[in-house]
Motif scaffolding. Structure first.
Motif, PDB file in Angstrom:
ATOM      1  N   MET A  34     -25.249   9.249 -41.042  1.00  0.00           N
ATOM      2  CA  MET A  34     -25.306   9.819 -42.370  1.00  0.00           C
ATOM      3  C   MET A  34     -24.520   8.958 -43.357  1.00  0.00           C
ATOM      4  O   MET A  34     -24.943   8.789 -44.496  1.00  0.00           O
ATOM      5  CB  MET A  34     -24.775  11.247 -42.352  1.00  0.00           C
ATOM      6  N   ARG A  35     -23.402   8.444 -42.889  1.00  0.00           N
ATOM      7  CA  ARG A  35     -22.595   7.575 -43.743  1.00  0.00           C
ATOM      8  C   ARG A  35     -23.348   6.289 -44.056  1.00  0.00           C
ATOM      9  O   ARG A  35     -23.389   5.847 -45.195  1.00  0.00           O
ATOM     10  CB  ARG A  35     -21.268   7.282 -43.051  1.00  0.00           C
ATOM     11  N   ARG A  36     -23.929   5.679 -43.032  1.00  0.00           N
ATOM     12  CA  ARG A  36     -24.670   4.429 -43.235  1.00  0.00           C
ATOM     13  C   ARG A  36     -25.874   4.621 -44.148  1.00  0.00           C
ATOM     14  O   ARG A  36     -26.248   3.713 -44.875  1.00  0.00           O
ATOM     15  CB  ARG A  36     -25.135   3.859 -41.897  1.00  0.00           C
ATOM     16  N   ARG A  37     -26.474   5.792 -44.116  1.00  0.00           N
ATOM     17  CA  ARG A  37     -27.638   6.063 -44.978  1.00  0.00           C
ATOM     18  C   ARG A  37     -27.236   6.513 -46.370  1.00  0.00           C
ATOM     19  O   ARG A  37     -28.084   6.758 -47.210  1.00  0.00           O
ATOM     20  CB  ARG A  37     -28.527   7.117 -44.327  1.00  0.00           C
ATOM     21  N   GLY A  38     -25.932   6.634 -46.630  1.00  0.00           N
ATOM     22  CA  GLY A  38     -25.463   7.012 -47.958  1.00  0.00           C
ATOM     23  C   GLY A  38     -25.530   8.500 -48.247  1.00  0.00           C
ATOM     24  O   GLY A  38     -25.413   8.916 -49.393  1.00  0.00           O
ATOM     25  N   LEU A  39     -25.676   9.309 -47.197  1.00  0.00           N
ATOM     26  CA  LEU A  39     -25.777  10.753 -47.391  1.00  0.00           C
ATOM     27  C   LEU A  39     -24.410  11.407 -47.567  1.00  0.00           C
ATOM     28  O   LEU A  39     -24.309  12.478 -48.173  1.00  0.00           O
ATOM     29  CB  LEU A  39     -26.514  11.396 -46.213  1.00  0.00           C
ATOM     30  N   ILE A  40     -23.373  10.778 -46.992  1.00  0.00           N
ATOM     31  CA  ILE A  40     -22.014  11.274 -47.150  1.00  0.00           C
ATOM     32  C   ILE A  40     -21.088  10.080 -47.375  1.00  0.00           C
ATOM     33  O   ILE A  40     -21.416   8.949 -47.012  1.00  0.00           O
ATOM     34  CB  ILE A  40     -21.532  12.106 -45.935  1.00  0.00           C
ATOM     35  N   THR A  41     -19.930  10.335 -47.946  1.00  0.00           N
ATOM     36  CA  THR A  41     -18.952   9.276 -48.207  1.00  0.00           C
ATOM     37  C   THR A  41     -18.092   9.047 -46.966  1.00  0.00           C
ATOM     38  O   THR A  41     -18.105   9.850 -46.019  1.00  0.00           O
ATOM     39  CB  THR A  41     -18.027   9.668 -49.370  1.00  0.00           C
ATOM     40  N   ASP A  42     -17.299   7.963 -46.995  1.00  0.00           N
ATOM     41  CA  ASP A  42     -16.368   7.697 -45.892  1.00  0.00           C
ATOM     42  C   ASP A  42     -15.382   8.842 -45.726  1.00  0.00           C
ATOM     43  O   ASP A  42     -15.058   9.239 -44.610  1.00  0.00           O
ATOM     44  CB  ASP A  42     -15.590   6.400 -46.148  1.00  0.00           C
ATOM     45  N   GLU A  43     -14.909   9.390 -46.839  1.00  0.00           N
ATOM     46  CA  GLU A  43     -13.951  10.499 -46.785  1.00  0.00           C
ATOM     47  C   GLU A  43     -14.591  11.743 -46.188  1.00  0.00           C
ATOM     48  O   GLU A  43     -13.972  12.452 -45.402  1.00  0.00           O
ATOM     49  CB  GLU A  43     -13.405  10.804 -48.182  1.00  0.00           C
ATOM     50  N   GLU A  44     -15.843  12.019 -46.555  1.00  0.00           N
ATOM     51  CA  GLU A  44     -16.543  13.182 -45.997  1.00  0.00           C
ATOM     52  C   GLU A  44     -16.780  13.011 -44.499  1.00  0.00           C
ATOM     53  O   GLU A  44     -16.716  13.980 -43.730  1.00  0.00           O
ATOM     54  CB  GLU A  44     -17.866  13.403 -46.723  1.00  0.00           C
ATOM     55  N   ALA A  45     -17.036  11.767 -44.069  1.00  0.00           N
ATOM     56  CA  ALA A  45     -17.284  11.510 -42.649  1.00  0.00           C
ATOM     57  C   ALA A  45     -16.063  11.837 -41.792  1.00  0.00           C
ATOM     58  O   ALA A  45     -16.198  12.230 -40.640  1.00  0.00           O
ATOM     59  CB  ALA A  45     -17.691  10.047 -42.445  1.00  0.00           C
ATOM     60  N   LEU A  46     -14.874  11.682 -42.354  1.00  0.00           N
ATOM     61  CA  LEU A  46     -13.647  11.958 -41.591  1.00  0.00           C
ATOM     62  C   LEU A  46     -13.518  13.417 -41.188  1.00  0.00           C
ATOM     63  O   LEU A  46     -12.878  13.729 -40.184  1.00  0.00           O
ATOM     64  CB  LEU A  46     -12.420  11.545 -42.412  1.00  0.00           C
ATOM     65  N   VAL A  47     -14.117  14.323 -41.956  1.00  0.00           N
ATOM     66  CA  VAL A  47     -13.974  15.760 -41.670  1.00  0.00           C
ATOM     67  C   VAL A  47     -15.315  16.447 -41.433  1.00  0.00           C
ATOM     68  O   VAL A  47     -15.375  17.663 -41.305  1.00  0.00           O
ATOM     69  CB  VAL A  47     -13.216  16.476 -42.822  1.00  0.00           C
ATOM     70  N   HIS A  48     -16.389  15.677 -41.367  1.00  0.00           N
ATOM     71  CA  HIS A  48     -17.723  16.257 -41.205  1.00  0.00           C
ATOM     72  C   HIS A  48     -17.807  17.013 -39.876  1.00  0.00           C
ATOM     73  O   HIS A  48     -17.304  16.543 -38.846  1.00  0.00           O
ATOM     74  CB  HIS A  48     -18.789  15.153 -41.243  1.00  0.00           C
ATOM     75  N   PRO A  49     -18.431  18.196 -39.854  1.00  0.00           N
ATOM     76  CA  PRO A  49     -18.493  18.985 -38.611  1.00  0.00           C
ATOM     77  C   PRO A  49     -19.264  18.303 -37.481  1.00  0.00           C
ATOM     78  O   PRO A  49     -19.059  18.622 -36.317  1.00  0.00           O
ATOM     79  CB  PRO A  49     -19.178  20.289 -39.039  1.00  0.00           C
ATOM     80  N   ARG A  50     -20.114  17.312 -37.794  1.00  0.00           N
ATOM     81  CA  ARG A  50     -20.875  16.620 -36.744  1.00  0.00           C
ATOM     82  C   ARG A  50     -20.293  15.230 -36.441  1.00  0.00           C
ATOM     83  O   ARG A  50     -20.943  14.424 -35.797  1.00  0.00           O
ATOM     84  CB  ARG A  50     -22.338  16.496 -37.181  1.00  0.00           C
ATOM     85  N   ARG A  51     -19.058  14.948 -36.861  1.00  0.00           N
ATOM     86  CA  ARG A  51     -18.494  13.600 -36.707  1.00  0.00           C
ATOM     87  C   ARG A  51     -18.330  13.183 -35.255  1.00  0.00           C
ATOM     88  O   ARG A  51     -18.322  12.001 -34.947  1.00  0.00           O
ATOM     89  CB  ARG A  51     -17.162  13.487 -37.444  1.00  0.00           C
ATOM     90  N   ASN A  52     -18.200  14.111 -34.326  1.00  0.00           N
ATOM     91  CA  ASN A  52     -18.009  13.779 -32.909  1.00  0.00           C
ATOM     92  C   ASN A  52     -19.258  14.015 -32.070  1.00  0.00           C
ATOM     93  O   ASN A  52     -19.194  13.996 -30.846  1.00  0.00           O
ATOM     94  CB  ASN A  52     -16.853  14.596 -32.329  1.00  0.00           C
ATOM     95  N   GLU A  53     -20.378  14.216 -32.711  1.00  0.00           N
ATOM     96  CA  GLU A  53     -21.618  14.492 -31.985  1.00  0.00           C
ATOM     97  C   GLU A  53     -22.094  13.241 -31.247  1.00  0.00           C
ATOM     98  O   GLU A  53     -22.191  12.162 -31.828  1.00  0.00           O
ATOM     99  CB  GLU A  53     -22.692  14.932 -32.978  1.00  0.00           C
TER     100      GLU A  53
END
Length: 122
Positions: free
Chosen positions: A1-20
């Protein structure tokens, strides 16, 4: 999602699917392999890490340590850095250097610029 520009780097740090886990070995009889062609130079570095590091230490911080320190010391520094921030998960870090003679000067700066910290993106 981060690479596709859907979320920012900061959002990726706390995204609920970050460890999927998106792909793993040993679950299916066939393995889908990602292949990427890279222009490697002597002295280039690869950092492989678990989310125990990338989840608590930012890419820019990781890259700074890797640029500043020799690989064995950088590994120890990064593990200590993650643990000092609470180490909420196992911290695994490995750094590999492309062997060969560096030509020095501009080539060293180019190798440093190609150094990238790995972090899984949700």
């Amino acid at each position: 999602m981060r690479r596709r520009g859907l979320i920012t780097d900061e959002e990726a740090l706390v995204h609920p699917r970050r460890n999927e886990v998106l792909r793993s070995l040993g679950v299916e009889p066939d393995v889908e392999v990602d292949l990427h062609q890279l222009d490697l130079q002597p002295g280039d570095l690869f950092l492989l890490c678990s989310d125990g590091l990338s989840g608590v230490v930012r890419d820019a911080e990781i890259a700074e340590v890797v640029r500043r320190e020799a690989p064995p010391q950088a590994v120890r520094t990064l593990v200590d850095f993650a643990n000092s921030r609470g180490g909420p998960d196992n911290v695994t870090v490995q750094i590999a250097r492309i062997p060969g003679e560096k030509s020095g000067g501009a080539a060293d700066r180019e190798a440093q610029n190609r150094t990238r910290a790995c972090s899984p993106s949700p």
